[in-house]
Design a protein around this motif. Structure first.
Motif, PDB file in Angstrom:
ATOM      1  N   GLY A 177       0.810  -1.224   0.000  1.00  0.00           N
ATOM      2  CA  GLY A 177       0.000   0.000   0.000  1.00  0.00           C
ATOM      3  C   GLY A 177       0.834   1.259   0.000  1.00  0.00           C
ATOM      4  N   SER A 178       2.146   1.126  -0.238  1.00  0.00           N
ATOM      5  CA  SER A 178       3.086   2.232  -0.047  1.00  0.00           C
ATOM      6  C   SER A 178       3.046   3.320  -1.106  1.00  0.00           C
ATOM      7  N   ILE A 179       2.250   3.151  -2.155  1.00  0.00           N
ATOM      8  CA  ILE A 179       1.941   4.246  -3.082  1.00  0.00           C
ATOM      9  C   ILE A 179       0.553   4.788  -2.766  1.00  0.00           C
ATOM     10  N   ARG A 180      -0.407   3.877  -2.559  1.00  0.00           N
ATOM     11  CA  ARG A 180      -1.807   4.284  -2.456  1.00  0.00           C
ATOM     12  C   ARG A 180      -2.131   4.962  -1.121  1.00  0.00           C
ATOM     13  N   GLN A 181      -1.573   4.471  -0.012  1.00  0.00           N
ATOM     14  CA  GLN A 181      -1.883   5.087   1.286  1.00  0.00           C
ATOM     15  C   GLN A 181      -1.314   6.507   1.390  1.00  0.00           C
ATOM     16  N   PRO A 182      -0.029   6.743   1.055  1.00  0.00           N
ATOM     17  CA  PRO A 182       0.451   8.130   1.095  1.00  0.00           C
ATOM     18  C   PRO A 182      -0.242   9.045   0.084  1.00  0.00           C
ATOM     19  N   ALA A 183      -0.637   8.512  -1.063  1.00  0.00           N
ATOM     20  CA  ALA A 183      -1.388   9.327  -2.028  1.00  0.00           C
ATOM     21  C   ALA A 183      -2.696   9.790  -1.395  1.00  0.00           C
ATOM     22  N   ALA A 184      -3.394   8.880  -0.698  1.00  0.00           N
ATOM     23  CA  ALA A 184      -4.654   9.235  -0.047  1.00  0.00           C
ATOM     24  C   ALA A 184      -4.448  10.260   1.065  1.00  0.00           C
ATOM     25  N   PHE A 185      -3.348  10.125   1.812  1.00  0.00           N
ATOM     26  CA  PHE A 185      -3.067  11.030   2.936  1.00  0.00           C
ATOM     27  C   PHE A 185      -2.706  12.448   2.479  1.00  0.00           C
ATOM     28  N   THR A 186      -2.275  12.596   1.217  1.00  0.00           N
ATOM     29  CA  THR A 186      -1.787  13.905   0.757  1.00  0.00           C
ATOM     30  C   THR A 186      -2.622  14.491  -0.378  1.00  0.00           C
ATOM     31  N   GLY A 187      -3.716  13.825  -0.746  1.00  0.00           N
ATOM     32  CA  GLY A 187      -4.603  14.383  -1.762  1.00  0.00           C
ATOM     33  C   GLY A 187      -4.072  14.330  -3.178  1.00  0.00           C
ATOM     34  N   ILE A 188      -3.297  13.260  -3.488  1.00  0.00           N
ATOM     35  CA  ILE A 188      -2.780  13.099  -4.852  1.00  0.00           C
ATOM     36  C   ILE A 188      -3.222  11.738  -5.393  1.00  0.00           C
ATOM     37  N   VAL A 189      -2.803  11.430  -6.621  1.00  0.00           N
ATOM     38  CA  VAL A 189      -3.134  10.155  -7.262  1.00  0.00           C
ATOM     39  C   VAL A 189      -1.920   9.234  -7.190  1.00  0.00           C
ATOM     40  N   GLY A 190      -2.161   7.962  -6.857  1.00  0.00           N
ATOM     41  CA  GLY A 190      -1.068   6.990  -6.854  1.00  0.00           C
ATOM     42  C   GLY A 190      -1.557   5.659  -7.384  1.00  0.00           C
ATOM     43  N   ILE A 191      -0.832   5.082  -8.343  1.00  0.00           N
ATOM     44  CA  ILE A 191      -1.250   3.795  -8.918  1.00  0.00           C
ATOM     45  C   ILE A 191      -0.171   2.738  -8.726  1.00  0.00           C
ATOM     46  N   LYS A 192      -0.588   1.580  -8.228  1.00  0.00           N
ATOM     47  CA  LYS A 192       0.258   0.387  -8.193  1.00  0.00           C
ATOM     48  C   LYS A 192      -0.138  -0.478  -9.388  1.00  0.00           C
ATOM     49  N   PRO A 193       0.754  -0.680 -10.343  1.00  0.00           N
ATOM     50  CA  PRO A 193       0.396  -1.488 -11.514  1.00  0.00           C
ATOM     51  C   PRO A 193       0.321  -2.982 -11.168  1.00  0.00           C
ATOM     52  N   THR A 194      -0.164  -3.759 -12.118  1.00  0.00           N
ATOM     53  CA  THR A 194      -0.137  -5.220 -12.011  1.00  0.00           C
ATOM     54  C   THR A 194       1.298  -5.677 -11.766  1.00  0.00           C
ATOM     55  N   TYR A 195       1.474  -6.679 -10.899  1.00  0.00           N
ATOM     56  CA  TYR A 195       2.813  -7.216 -10.653  1.00  0.00           C
ATOM     57  C   TYR A 195       3.416  -7.719 -11.962  1.00  0.00           C
ATOM     58  N   GLY A 196       4.585  -7.186 -12.315  1.00  0.00           N
ATOM     59  CA  GLY A 196       5.249  -7.568 -13.559  1.00  0.00           C
ATOM     60  C   GLY A 196       5.109  -6.544 -14.670  1.00  0.00           C
ATOM     61  N   ARG A 197       4.254  -5.527 -14.473  1.00  0.00           N
ATOM     62  CA  ARG A 197       4.055  -4.496 -15.507  1.00  0.00           C
ATOM     63  C   ARG A 197       5.264  -3.566 -15.584  1.00  0.00           C
ATOM     64  N   VAL A 198       5.882  -3.276 -14.422  1.00  0.00           N
ATOM     65  CA  VAL A 198       7.029  -2.364 -14.351  1.00  0.00           C
ATOM     66  C   VAL A 198       8.221  -3.142 -13.799  1.00  0.00           C
ATOM     67  N   SER A 199       9.374  -2.981 -14.432  1.00  0.00           N
ATOM     68  CA  SER A 199      10.576  -3.724 -14.023  1.00  0.00           C
ATOM     69  C   SER A 199      11.008  -3.373 -12.604  1.00  0.00           C
ATOM     70  N   ARG A 200      11.412  -4.401 -11.854  1.00  0.00           N
ATOM     71  CA  ARG A 200      11.954  -4.191 -10.506  1.00  0.00           C
ATOM     72  C   ARG A 200      13.479  -4.131 -10.516  1.00  0.00           C
ATOM     73  N   TRP A 201      14.107  -4.272 -11.694  1.00  0.00           N
ATOM     74  CA  TRP A 201      15.569  -4.309 -11.737  1.00  0.00           C
ATOM     75  C   TRP A 201      16.147  -2.957 -11.303  1.00  0.00           C
ATOM     76  N   GLY A 202      17.085  -3.008 -10.362  1.00  0.00           N
ATOM     77  CA  GLY A 202      17.714  -1.779  -9.879  1.00  0.00           C
ATOM     78  C   GLY A 202      16.911  -1.072  -8.797  1.00  0.00           C
ATOM     79  N   ILE A 203      15.828  -1.704  -8.311  1.00  0.00           N
ATOM     80  CA  ILE A 203      15.079  -1.168  -7.176  1.00  0.00           C
ATOM     81  C   ILE A 203      15.451  -2.018  -5.973  1.00  0.00           C
ATOM     82  N   VAL A 204      15.868  -1.392  -4.884  1.00  0.00           N
ATOM     83  CA  VAL A 204      16.285  -2.135  -3.698  1.00  0.00           C
ATOM     84  C   VAL A 204      15.095  -2.968  -3.209  1.00  0.00           C
ATOM     85  N   ALA A 205      15.319  -4.276  -3.055  1.00  0.00           N
ATOM     86  CA  ALA A 205      14.219  -5.207  -2.793  1.00  0.00           C
ATOM     87  C   ALA A 205      13.784  -5.191  -1.332  1.00  0.00           C
ATOM     88  N   PHE A 206      12.470  -5.251  -1.122  1.00  0.00           N
ATOM     89  CA  PHE A 206      11.888  -5.482   0.201  1.00  0.00           C
ATOM     90  C   PHE A 206      11.294  -6.895   0.182  1.00  0.00           C
TER      91      PHE A 206
END
Length: 491
Positions: A177-206
């Motif tokens: 929820g780390s895009i959608r919850q802060p978007a809701a708290f600050t009055g902006i738009v945030g979208i989490k795409p389908t898993y696999g739509r955007v590359s995770r390469w070079g993003i520090v993994a959680f």
């Protein structure tokens, strides 16, 4: 209106007409960033890189220019950026400057985007309030009393920067929820795409089976533009989907007549604030007025989502974070005489990781241990499969999108939940984690203000790979809600 207050679409048009240069636009944002220091949103400013990229964008205006030519963005500190600190807001990665570029930032730069700097976040994206960062708390630009409010987490710096017009848009990542919850708290738009739509390469993994990057923007149209630039197949990421990326902006027809919107009865949580319930009802009315058919649906395994998530995510985190050992990069503890390699590991990780990360690593290691693997981890994986099946059945029955609240409340004060039972903080993700467990696209749209004057958002959940349809539903909701409020400038 100052140039930094423009949306991506407005700035693109102004740049195209020659009314504005990329350098002017970038300078307006850099000035806003300097003034926005009290928000603690930008933690590594890169003005020299930004101005170089802006000049290059001005030089190649016109034919052949990328979709984001000259658009200044903020980049979450989780994305590796060549030669620029990429710390994941953790002391254990202090001093780490990658020699490579993440796929997402590479694609953004190829599209002509300008990087203003790196943005604050919860350490290793573990948190719902941006209070676990080694840089200190990011602060919500919305203020209604003497308190400093959370911008949400983990993409709190991204949300604060976009809401305060320090940048035109920002990248975020969403594990629960780390895009959608802060978007809701600050009055902006945030979208989490389908898993696999955007590359995770070079993003520090959680948590590798849950993490997904996405845009945080001032409008749904901007989210469509930015997602189009970020998405696409990447052979360097084994989970990246090799499917075409549609023109998301062209999909914003505003026509949802005859579409079925599911309302899951299990999301009517006990103790849900009346304001959230009323907002949800208003969202249903707005979509119905636009010609959609509202249908009640059941997602019976929803109540198991939060416990399953907080077994699976820490388990994957404990595995992913094992690489931070003080040997190859980042922080290494100072050793005493006679200390061996085990002492180095223990001291380095004790000093480098904050309390929340330590908590999740220990939980994750516990649930993966020999005596508890079946009791916890395997059981959570089975629950995850049931949650995904619930959604599959709803979509198979003809539902086009699902409407739910985005958060159980508006933004709370920094420090108000820090010493509480951690489970109370984890409940912030109650409406969002199911989407990550099922790998679905989800978007938060600002719809109104609560009685205190703080923004509230609604979440739309889409079919797998149907970000185009999801964005169109969100576009209709955004237009009907007419949310134009901005935080009053106090910083």
């Amino acid at each position: 209106m100052n140039a930094n207050e423009l949306t991506i679409a407005e700035a693109r048009d102004a740049l195209g007409r020659g009314e504005l240069s990329a350098v002017d636009l970038t300078m307006a944002c850099l000035t806003a960033i300097d003034a926005g220091t009290p928000l603690n949103a930008f933690v590594h400013a890169t003005p020299e890189i930004a101005l170089d990229q802006a000049r290059a964008a001005d030089a190649c205006r016109g034919a052949g220019a990328g979709a984001l030519n000259g658009i200044p963005l903020g980049i979450k500190d989780l994305f590796c950026t060549r030669g620029v600190a990429s710390q994941a807001a953790s002391n254990i990665l202090k001093g780490f400057k990658p020699e490579y570029e993440s796929t997402v930032t590479s694609k953004l730069f190829e599209a002509g985007a300008v990087m203003l700097g790196k943005l604050n976040m919860d350490e290793f994206a573990m948190g719902s309030s941006n209070e676990t960062s080694c840089y200190g708390d990011a602060v919500n630009p919305w203020k209604v009393d003497d308190r400093r409010l959370t911008p949400g987490g983990s993409s709190g710096g991204s949300a604060a920067a976009v809401a305060a017009d320090l940048c035109l848009a920002a990248t975020g990542t969403d594990t629960g929820g780390s895009i959608r919850q802060p978007a809701a708290f600050t009055g902006i738009v945030g979208i989490k795409p389908t898993y696999g739509r955007v590359s995770r390469w070079g993003i520090v993994a959680f948590a590798s089976s849950l993490d997904q990057a996405g845009p945080m923007t001032k409008s749904v149209r901007d989210a469509a533009i930015l997602l189009g630039a970020m998405a696409g197949h990447d052979p360097k990421d084994s989970t990246s989907a090799d499917i075409p990326v549609p023109d998301f902006e062209a999909a914003l027809t505003g026509d949802i007549r005859g579409r079925k919107i599911g309302i899951p009865r299990e999301y009517r949580m006990e103790g849900m604030p009346a304001e959230i319930e009323a907002l949800w009802a208003r969202g249903r009315e707005m979509l119905a007025d636009a010609g959609a058919e509202i249908v009640d649906i059941s997602l019976p395994h929803t109540k198991y989502a939060l416990p399953a998530y907080y077994v699976i995510a820490p388990a994957e985190a404990s595995s992913n974070l094992a690489r931070y050992d003080g040997v190859r990069y980042g922080h290494r503890a100072r050793l005493g005489q006679g200390d061996g390699i085990v002492d180095m590991y223990e001291k380095t990780r004790a000093e480098g990781f904050g309390k929340e990360v330590q908590r999740r690593v220990m939980i994750g290691t516990y649930v993966l241990s020999a005596g508890f693997y079946d009791a916890y981890y395997n059981r959570a994986r089975k629950v995850r499969a049931l949650i995904k099946r619930d959604f599959d059945e709803a979509f198979a029955a003809g539902v086009d999108a699902i409407l739910t609240p985005a958060t159980p409340s508006s933004a709370f004060g920094l420090g108000e939940m820090a010493d509480a039972d951690p489970v109370a903080m984890y409940l912030n993700d109650v409406f969002t984690v199911t989407v990550n467990l099922a790998g679905l696209p989800g978007i938060s749209v600002p719809v109104g203000l609560d009685a205190k004057g703080l923004p509230l958002g609604l979440q739309l959940i889409g079919r797998p790979w149907d970000e185009a349809g999801l964005l169109n539903h969100a576009h209709v909701l955004e237009r009907a809600a007419g949310f134009v409020e901005k935080p009053r400038k106090w910083w």
